[in-house]
Design a protein around this motif. Structure first.
Motif, PDB file in Angstrom:
ATOM      1  N   ALA A  30       0.787  -1.111   0.098  1.00  0.00           N
ATOM      2  CA  ALA A  30      -0.002  -0.025   0.182  1.00  0.00           C
ATOM      3  C   ALA A  30       0.685   1.366  -0.020  1.00  0.00           C
ATOM      4  CB  ALA A  30      -0.909   0.025   1.151  1.00  0.00           C
ATOM      5  N   LYS A  31       1.940   1.163   0.278  1.00  0.00           N
ATOM      6  CA  LYS A  31       3.103   2.224   0.342  1.00  0.00           C
ATOM      7  C   LYS A  31       3.620   2.423  -1.089  1.00  0.00           C
ATOM      8  CE  LYS A  31       3.888   1.267   5.416  1.00  0.00           C
ATOM      9  NZ  LYS A  31       5.251   0.847   5.922  1.00  0.00           N
ATOM     10  N   ASP A  37       4.104   3.443  -4.968  1.00  0.00           N
ATOM     11  CA  ASP A  37       3.226   4.372  -5.939  1.00  0.00           C
ATOM     12  C   ASP A  37       2.425   3.533  -6.856  1.00  0.00           C
ATOM     13  OD1 ASP A  37       4.918   6.484  -5.021  1.00  0.00           O
ATOM     14  OD2 ASP A  37       6.289   6.429  -6.410  1.00  0.00           O
ATOM     15  N   TRP A  83       0.504   1.001  -6.153  1.00  0.00           N
ATOM     16  CA  TRP A  83      -0.742   0.737  -5.429  1.00  0.00           C
ATOM     17  C   TRP A  83      -1.867   1.835  -5.879  1.00  0.00           C
ATOM     18  CZ3 TRP A  83      -2.272  -3.141  -2.198  1.00  0.00           C
ATOM     19  CH2 TRP A  83      -3.428  -2.999  -1.424  1.00  0.00           C
ATOM     20  N   ARG A  84      -1.521   3.072  -5.774  1.00  0.00           N
ATOM     21  CA  ARG A  84      -2.485   4.100  -6.085  1.00  0.00           C
ATOM     22  C   ARG A  84      -2.706   3.827  -7.449  1.00  0.00           C
ATOM     23  NH1 ARG A  84       1.182   7.028  -3.071  1.00  0.00           N
ATOM     24  NH2 ARG A  84       2.236   7.940  -4.810  1.00  0.00           N
ATOM     25  N   VAL A  85      -1.960   3.564  -8.346  1.00  0.00           N
ATOM     26  CA  VAL A  85      -2.348   3.271  -9.750  1.00  0.00           C
ATOM     27  C   VAL A  85      -3.319   2.234 -10.086  1.00  0.00           C
ATOM     28  CG1 VAL A  85      -1.717   2.830 -12.170  1.00  0.00           C
ATOM     29  CG2 VAL A  85      -0.338   4.151 -10.750  1.00  0.00           C
ATOM     30  N   GLN A 107      -5.325   1.186  -7.756  1.00  0.00           N
ATOM     31  CA  GLN A 107      -6.571   1.671  -7.072  1.00  0.00           C
ATOM     32  C   GLN A 107      -7.546   2.599  -8.368  1.00  0.00           C
ATOM     33  OE1 GLN A 107      -8.082   0.395  -4.310  1.00  0.00           O
ATOM     34  NE2 GLN A 107      -6.204  -1.008  -4.301  1.00  0.00           N
ATOM     35  N   ALA A 108      -6.796   3.446  -8.744  1.00  0.00           N
ATOM     36  CA  ALA A 108      -7.460   4.584  -9.494  1.00  0.00           C
ATOM     37  C   ALA A 108      -7.216   4.604 -10.812  1.00  0.00           C
ATOM     38  CB  ALA A 108      -6.837   5.954  -9.011  1.00  0.00           C
ATOM     39  N   HIS A 109      -6.434   3.661 -11.488  1.00  0.00           N
ATOM     40  CA  HIS A 109      -6.200   3.684 -12.760  1.00  0.00           C
ATOM     41  C   HIS A 109      -5.815   2.367 -13.430  1.00  0.00           C
ATOM     42  CE1 HIS A 109      -5.569   4.689 -17.085  1.00  0.00           C
ATOM     43  NE2 HIS A 109      -4.270   5.616 -16.870  1.00  0.00           N
ATOM     44  N   GLN A 130     -12.742  -1.599  -9.770  1.00  0.00           N
ATOM     45  CA  GLN A 130     -12.343  -1.579  -8.333  1.00  0.00           C
ATOM     46  C   GLN A 130     -13.551  -1.378  -7.598  1.00  0.00           C
ATOM     47  OE1 GLN A 130     -10.145  -3.221  -7.421  1.00  0.00           O
ATOM     48  NE2 GLN A 130      -8.163  -2.426  -7.805  1.00  0.00           N
TER      49      GLN A 130
END
Length: 228
Positions: free
Chosen positions: A98-99, A101, A103-105, A107-109, A174
């Protein structure tokens, strides 16, 4: 136009460990997962099942084993329904991932997410959807348009198949929830898929029983269905 029942495997030892198992060998169902697999037999008892297809991973094979035994069916293994190849992420703790970078991709893209040393989520969706549609055509040819079949896979592949059937972009997948041993139901027609259920963990399955000689609908009901 058979009816597909997508089953996510029962709860596994990795689901409660906080580790991303991916394709790690030896991951099995835990006690609750084995109970969920047994309950699946009773839950689907009224529904005639023509075939069972499963991911090659142990947790999926264990999930469909009681159902296959009860129906006298030999599950077919489909490699393209296997879990995402998470590459270097495999076996790592989720709290650490989760830390990252990436991970954010994810989730969001997610359509842009490619796991280091593994596969991309878009690649996963492509092979999973192709496998499902290939098997659906085969089931129709071998068992007729009113056949019902089961495919057991993993959370992300099932979510990606449901997203495709809903004609929603992978970047929205997601938003779809698929719990352990849940049912998601899709009927593919020549013009479009129809999604009947998503993440069903305890509903009545009577509506999934094919009606004799009834031709599957290819058009949506204007104004919504009566539920009859």
């Amino acid at each position: 136009m058979p009816t597909l029942i997508l089953v996510r495997h029962g709860r596994s030892t990795s689901n409660t460990s906080g580790v991303l198992a991916g394709r790690t060998a030896g991951v099995e169902l835990d006690d609750k997962g084995r109970g969920q697999a047994e309950q699946l037999v009773e839950r689907l008892a009224p529904v005639p099942i023509a075939a069972i297809v499963t991911s090659p991973l142990t947790r999926c094979a264990q999930t469909v084993e009681p159902l296959a035994k009860a129906r006298g069916l030999d599950p077919s293994v489909e490699p393209d329904l296997t879990e995402v190849d998470y590459g270097e992420w495999t076996g790592r703790e989720l709290k650490d991932l989760a830390k990252e970078d990436l991970w954010r991709v994810v989730q969001a893209h997610p359509s842009a997410a490619v796991f280091p040393g593994g596969e991309g989520l878009a690649q996963m969706q492509c092979r999973a959807v192709a496998a499902i549609r290939r098997w659906d055509r085969r089931i129709a040819e071998e068992h007729g348009p009113n056949a019902v079949w089961v495919a057991c896979s993993h959370g992300d592949p099932i979510k990606s198949v449901v997203a495709d059937a809903m004609a929603t972009h992978l970047d929205n997948f997601q938003r779809i929830v698929v719990d352990n041993c849940s049912l998601s139901v899709i009927t593919y027609t020549p013009t479009r898929p129809f999604v009947a259920r998503v993440n069903d963990v305890g509903g009545d399955v009577a509506a999934l029983i094919p009606k004799k000689d009834e031709k599957p609908a290819e058009e949506a009901v204007v104004g919504g269905s009566t539920g009859a």
